[in-house]
Design an enzyme around this catalytic site. Structure first.
Site, PDB file in Angstrom:
ATOM      1  N   GLY A  66      20.007  -7.625  35.464  1.00  0.00           N
ATOM      2  CA  GLY A  66      21.280  -6.992  35.167  1.00  0.00           C
ATOM      3  C   GLY A  66      22.186  -7.114  36.371  1.00  0.00           C
ATOM      4  CB  THR A  67      25.192  -8.609  37.001  1.00  0.00           C
ATOM      5  OG1 THR A  67      25.727  -8.589  35.668  1.00  0.00           O
ATOM      6  CG2 THR A  67      24.287  -9.825  37.112  1.00  0.00           C
ATOM      7  CB  THR A  68      28.938  -6.052  37.893  1.00  0.00           C
ATOM      8  OG1 THR A  68      28.769  -7.358  38.440  1.00  0.00           O
ATOM      9  CG2 THR A  68      29.924  -5.275  38.727  1.00  0.00           C
ATOM     10  CB  ALA A 246      25.452 -12.975  37.507  1.00  0.00           C
TER      11      ALA A 246
END
Length: 296
Positions: A66-68, A246
């Protein structure tokens, strides 16, 4: 940014161990109880024992990440939001993963890092908070919640050394603070379990965090209302997606929009999809006129 020590590791208090096993008899962290009675059920259990040869195990297995995630305060509380993309190397592993979760009445957590372990950690954290409230009859304090989550992050350190890093972002409303403008709080963590209070009123974690924080630095208004804070959150995520592969931008074709949770004195509420869709349309319309985003 203010450092606060998290709970110290050691002997788990309040346990009774007999021939029938280990029983929960006190208000100690539920995660510690699980660790003492069934450690194989903890997030990342067994990964730390895996030998590391060259590349991290997480890279070898192609684990989705998972990113931001971002959080920002406003006049009556705090907003936490996240994009919907999970990646595995240069591949989109999932377009609509959810990375922001309401964990109790006045708190929410966003997760960045190894998705599978992070999701298990959030589930265990939610159970821990519910267990405390059932035993004690009152919710855990906001500092107590942050310390509990820090302890879980520390328990994952062995897995983090293998590349399965989990970095949560915690947002909550402190019901013990009389002024709503000061009750919304943001707490960040490092992979070793260190916890830090963010006093600037905004923060971001994940691969797109540097771009999201640059956006928040210009747009964050601590005196804004909830609608203004939600708009700022969407703008910051849009900026992150614009520069970070991403981070997923809003997908109007598939109707995939960021998850946004607002937390105030009335509680933690996930904002509805129709509401977020309207804000996304406004942001896209604004970017058509001004691609660089709004000026403060």
């Amino acid at each position: 940014m203010e450092f606060r020590p998290s709970v110290a590791p050691g002997i788990v208090p309040g346990h009774h161990t007999g021939q029938l096993g280990t029983f929960l008899t006190g208000s100690e962290p539920f995660a510690d109880f699980v660790g003492a009675s069934a450690p194989h059920l903890l997030p990342g259990a067994g990964i730390a024992a895996a030998p590391a040869h060259g590349a991290h195990a997480a890279d070898t297995l192609g684990v989705p990440h998972g990113t931001t995630i971002i959080a920002l305060t406003y006049a009556e509380g705090v907003v936490i939001a996240g994009d919907r993309r999970a990646t595995s190397g240069n591949v989109i592993a999932q377009r609509d993963i959810e990375k922001v979760f309401v964990t109790d009445e006045h708190s929410a957590v966003g997760i960045a890092g190894s998705a599978g372990i992070a999701l298990e950690m959030v589930r265990l954290f939610s159970v821990d908070l519910e267990n405390y409230e059932k035993l004690e009859g009152v919710p855990l304090s906001l500092d107590g919640k942050a310390n509990r989550l820090a302890g879980m992050v520390r328990q994952n350190l062995g897995a983090a050394m293998q590349g399965f890093v989990v970095v949560p972002l915690f947002a909550g409303y402190d019901t013990d603070v009389a002024d709503p403008a000061k009750a919304g709080r943001i707490v960040t963590f490092d992979p070793t379990g260190g916890r830090y209070d963010e006093n600037l009123g905004y923060h971001a974690v994940g691969s797109g965090s540097i771009f999201a924080k640059s956006s928040l630095k210009k747009l964050h208004d601590p005196g804004a209302d909830l609608a203004g804070a939600v708009r700022t959150a969407i703008e910051a995520l849009y900026d992150a997606a614009d520069d970070d592969t991403a981070t997923g931008g809003p997908d109007t074709v598939r109707r995939i929009y960021p998850v946004v949770v607002g937390i105030d004195a009335a509680g933690a509420t996930r904002r509805g999809e129709d509401e977020i869709a309207d804000v996304v349309e406004q942001v896209i319309a604004g970017r058509t006129e001004r691609p660089g985003g709004p000026a403060r």
